[in-house]
Design an enzyme around this catalytic site. Sequence first.
Site, PDB file in Angstrom:
ATOM      1  N   THR A 174       0.517  -1.168   0.055  1.00 23.39           N
ATOM      2  CA  THR A 174       0.084   0.047  -0.121  1.00 23.39           C
ATOM      3  C   THR A 174       0.740   0.952   0.027  1.00 23.39           C
ATOM      4  OG1 THR A 174       0.023  -0.070   2.501  1.00 23.39           O
ATOM      5  CG2 THR A 174      -1.976  -0.754   1.113  1.00 23.39           C
ATOM      6  N   TYR A 221       0.571   2.271  -8.158  1.00 20.75           N
ATOM      7  CA  TYR A 221      -0.298   1.712  -7.247  1.00 20.75           C
ATOM      8  C   TYR A 221      -1.628   1.211  -7.694  1.00 20.75           C
ATOM      9  CZ  TYR A 221      -3.193   1.180  -2.992  1.00 20.75           C
ATOM     10  OH  TYR A 221      -4.364   0.878  -2.084  1.00 20.75           O
TER      11      TYR A 221
HETATM   12  N1  LIG Z   1      -5.382   2.747   3.425  1.00 22.05           N
HETATM   13  C1  LIG Z   1      -6.315   3.417   2.665  1.00 22.05           C
HETATM   14  O1  LIG Z   1      -6.492   4.708   2.718  1.00 22.05           O
HETATM   15  C2  LIG Z   1      -6.851   2.805   1.514  1.00 22.05           C
HETATM   16  C3  LIG Z   1      -7.611   3.359   0.599  1.00 22.05           C
HETATM   17  C4  LIG Z   1      -8.438   2.484  -0.206  1.00 22.05           C
HETATM   18  C5  LIG Z   1      -8.237   0.953  -0.331  1.00 22.05           C
HETATM   19  N2  LIG Z   1      -7.395   0.547   0.554  1.00 22.05           N
HETATM   20  C6  LIG Z   1      -6.985  -0.937   0.332  1.00 22.05           C
HETATM   21  O2  LIG Z   1      -7.392  -1.589   1.599  1.00 22.05           O
HETATM   22  C7  LIG Z   1      -6.713  -2.776   1.988  1.00 22.05           C
HETATM   23  C8  LIG Z   1      -6.206  -2.592   3.284  1.00 22.05           C
HETATM   24  O3  LIG Z   1      -5.321  -1.775   3.597  1.00 22.05           O
HETATM   25  P1  LIG Z   1      -4.809  -0.941   4.739  1.00 22.05           P
HETATM   26  O4  LIG Z   1      -4.740   0.284   4.637  1.00 22.05           O
HETATM   27  O5  LIG Z   1      -5.146  -1.884   5.882  1.00 22.05           O
HETATM   28  O6  LIG Z   1      -3.032  -1.515   4.316  1.00 22.05           O
HETATM   29  P2  LIG Z   1      -1.926  -1.848   5.248  1.00 22.05           P
HETATM   30  O7  LIG Z   1      -1.858  -1.095   6.512  1.00 22.05           O
HETATM   31  O8  LIG Z   1      -0.487  -1.362   4.563  1.00 22.05           O
HETATM   32  O9  LIG Z   1      -2.148  -3.135   5.701  1.00 22.05           O
HETATM   33  C9  LIG Z   1      -1.804  -4.267   4.547  1.00 22.05           C
HETATM   34  C10 LIG Z   1      -1.246  -5.381   5.093  1.00 22.05           C
HETATM   35  O10 LIG Z   1      -0.848  -6.425   4.246  1.00 22.05           O
HETATM   36  C11 LIG Z   1       0.214  -7.074   4.605  1.00 22.05           C
HETATM   37  N3  LIG Z   1       1.057  -7.566   3.376  1.00 22.05           N
HETATM   38  C12 LIG Z   1       1.882  -6.889   2.525  1.00 22.05           C
HETATM   39  N4  LIG Z   1       2.017  -7.933   1.674  1.00 22.05           N
HETATM   40  C13 LIG Z   1       1.590  -9.060   1.924  1.00 22.05           C
HETATM   41  C14 LIG Z   1       1.699 -10.280   1.475  1.00 22.05           C
HETATM   42  N5  LIG Z   1       2.425 -10.617   0.497  1.00 22.05           N
HETATM   43  N6  LIG Z   1       0.922 -11.355   1.977  1.00 22.05           N
HETATM   44  C15 LIG Z   1       0.350 -11.261   2.926  1.00 22.05           C
HETATM   45  N7  LIG Z   1       0.176  -9.858   3.714  1.00 22.05           N
HETATM   46  C16 LIG Z   1       0.999  -8.876   3.131  1.00 22.05           C
HETATM   47  C17 LIG Z   1       1.159  -5.652   5.106  1.00 22.05           C
HETATM   48  O11 LIG Z   1       2.213  -6.383   5.897  1.00 22.05           O
HETATM   49  P3  LIG Z   1       3.466  -5.297   6.123  1.00 22.05           P
HETATM   50  O12 LIG Z   1       2.993  -4.160   6.701  1.00 22.05           O
HETATM   51  O13 LIG Z   1       4.491  -6.076   6.955  1.00 22.05           O
HETATM   52  O14 LIG Z   1       3.999  -5.039   4.721  1.00 22.05           O
HETATM   53  C18 LIG Z   1      -0.107  -5.229   6.075  1.00 22.05           C
HETATM   54  O15 LIG Z   1      -0.092  -5.937   7.301  1.00 22.05           O
HETATM   55  C19 LIG Z   1      -5.562  -2.866   0.745  1.00 22.05           C
HETATM   56  O16 LIG Z   1      -6.153  -3.515  -0.209  1.00 22.05           O
HETATM   57  C20 LIG Z   1      -5.598  -1.432   0.092  1.00 22.05           C
HETATM   58  O17 LIG Z   1      -5.232  -1.262  -0.886  1.00 22.05           O
HETATM   59  C21 LIG Z   1      -6.634   1.242   1.556  1.00 22.05           C
END
Ligand SMILES: NC(=O)c1ccc[n+]([C@@H]2O[C@H](COP(=O)([O-])OP(=O)(O)OC[C@H]3O[C@@H](n4cnc5c(N)ncnc54)[C@H](OP(=O)(O)O)[C@@H]3O)[C@@H](O)[C@H]2O)c1
Length: 277
Positions: free
Chosen positions: A62, A125
């Site tokens: 992300t 992204y």
């Molecule tokens: N945050 C936003 O504003 C936002 C907006 C729209 C959509 N989204 C979507 O919402 C979803 C969750 O986002 P989030 O904000 O919770 O993101 P996040 O805080 O970055 O969490 C993503 C998690 O996935 C883990 N990860 C990364 N690579 C991986 C892999 N190969 N296998 C298993 N786990 C893995 C990360 O671990 P590490 O930390 O160790 O890398 C992290 O714990 C994502 O699909 C994102 O695209 C987020």
Amino acid sequence: MLRLLATGSHGLLGSNILPILERYYTVTPLDIEEWDITDRDAGDRTIRECKPDIILNLAAYTNVDGCEDCLSLADRVNAEAAGIVADLCARRKIKLVHISTDYVFDGEKDSPYTEQDVPNPASVYGLSKLSGERKVLDACPSAIVVRTQWLYGHGGVNFISKITQIAREKGVVEVVDDQRGSPTYTKDLAEPIRALIEENAAGIYHVANSGSCTWFEFAREIFDRLKIEAQLNPIASVHLNRKAKRPRYSVFDCSKLTRDTGFRMRPWPEALQDYLG
Ligand SMILES: NC(=O)c1ccc[n+]([C@@H]2O[C@H](COP(=O)([O-])OP(=O)(O)OC[C@H]3O[C@@H](n4cnc5c(N)ncnc54)[C@H](OP(=O)(O)O)[C@@H]3O)[C@@H](O)[C@H]2O)c1
């Protein structure tokens, strides 16, 4: 209770919604140490052990600016691996909920984006997430793809913790005033996700708190409510010199969610009030 297995569960979204989803499902929260979603064999093993009815794929790379330099990592995690998870789900008739983003759009529209609008990502992204959506729905047409945006919540670093810290340390905060969207409280995604699962929905759904603002307007609202007296200056995105381009406008039309589930997202100021407590 149905068994729900979540990937990427230690992230911002997982740590906020999984405690709520635990009221309705037996949740197994996994992150990269237990299931790296790029690893098909690990996925196969995990699914055989946990026997989930539902998989909630929260795992993603992300780092939006980081993706610009790591195209292959972005593609591997956000697209290829999402496709692997979807294929595993389809083979075992597991309901898949996959999370995507407003960054699939270029932000050139002036009215809320519907699920019918044609995506045109302006960043690596966004491109990787769009490719992920397509791989998910190709491999597993019964999957639910939830597009959301501008998330904030408890734990970790997010926009609110960042600007309040800068305010405390510097007394002056500059925030972009030329990107409009809908700040969305992570916890507010739990109930609509559950509603979509209950309705056995499939396909793409836009889910965000209602109403819209710019990041500057959001910051002003936060400072007003927290009675922070730091100086807040509006700036243009170009001044931040970020690697990845962000959509100028990414407000969602969430009426498909309401039509198919009866669920209506609350206004962002109400959700913010709840978060700030
Ligand atoms: N945050 C936003 O504003 C936002 C907006 C729209 C959509 N989204 C979507 O919402 C979803 C969750 O986002 P989030 O904000 O919770 O993101 P996040 O805080 O970055 O969490 C993503 C998690 O996935 C883990 N990860 C990364 N690579 C991986 C892999 N190969 N296998 C298993 N786990 C893995 C990360 O671990 P590490 O930390 O160790 O890398 C992290 O714990 C994502 O699909 C994102 O695209 C987020």
